[in-house]
Design an enzyme around this catalytic site. Structure first.
Site: not given
Ligand code: FPP
Length: 243
Positions: A16, A20, A29, A33, A62, A127
């Protein structure tokens, strides 16, 4: 770090704080990622080095389909890019990748990358990396209940035979040990529909760091904190006798 600290068999991570992280830097945003994907590599490396057997990453819930289309597309693209750019290294490191979640709704391109990464890493023995992708723990439990009900209706099992073990075997995590440690970054203290059944006895750890800043040292710190916890499983643990 002590040499004989207890190492969790299965670490699950709610990654998470990507959004941010990006907003704090005046970026889109999606950039968060992309930076988060680098932290994924660091976490896998640290887990393999420490001797963790399973890592589950909450990659896309989802509920995440409700995000802006551009962000969803960016995550899908990032997944495809990660598969292509990491597959060789993952094979070399002995990482077996499994995708856990509903396969409906994914674009064809993503589906073919899912098959490709699972097939090409299937022999990995160091792993197992499970990517929760279009995953919802409540839906997973509903599907398990439906599958069990179907077997009862077809006369394959009796109602009395439904127990915790059968239920566990009916989940998407069938065959995977429950997580010993669940980490959620960014200072949020929730499980957000992630491995709710499987988390029953997991140790929970909520570091403040935003996911893109999560390093191998952070992973090792989490392992140290886990090693310092006493897991009682509802029992009374006798003090060890001094010899
Ligand atoms: C949560 O942060 C993160 C996600 C919903 C996406 C996670 C994806 C990755 C780390 C990259 C892709 C990884 C792979 C393995 C392909 P948020 O966007 O909810 O952050 P926020 O709460 O600060 O808005």
């Amino acid at each position: 770090m002590s040499e004989n600290r207890s190492i969790p068999k299965h670490v699950a991570i709610i990654m998470d704080g990507n959004g941010r992280w990006a907003t704090q830097r005046g970026l889109e945003r999606q950039e968060g990622h992309i930076a988060g994907a680098k932290a994924v590599r660091a976490a896998i490396r640290a887990a393999a080095t420490a001797g963790v057997d399973y890592v589950t990453l909450y990659t896309f819930s989802t509920e995440n389909w409700g995000r802006p289309e551009a962000e969803i597309n960016a995550i899908m693209e990032l997944f495809c890019y990660m598969v292509q750019s990491q597959v060789e290294e993952l094979i070399k490191e002995g990482v077996r990748v499994k995708i856990m979640g509903e396969r409906s709704r994914f674009p064809e391109k993503v589906l073919s990358q899912i098959d490709y990464i699972e097939e090409s890493t299937a022999k990995g023995e160091t792993l197992t990396l499970i990517l929760a992708f279009n995953y919802s723990s409540r839906r997973e439990m509903v599907f398990a209940a439906q599958a069990i009900a179907r077997r009862v209706a077809e006369g394959q099992i009796k109602v009395e035979e439904i127990d915790e073990e059968l239920f566990s075997r009916s989940l998407m995590t069938a065959g995977v040990p429950d997580p010993d440690l669940i980490i959620r970054t960014s200072g949020e203290y929730r499980l957000s529909n992630f491995l709710l059944w499987q988390a029953s006895y997991a140790e929970l750890y909520f570091p403040e760091v935003l996911w893109p800043d999560f390093t191998e040292e952070d992973f090792n710190r989490a392992l140290d904190i886990y090693a310092g916890r006493e897991r009682r499983y509802g029992l009374v643990i006798q003090e060890k006798e001094e010899r």
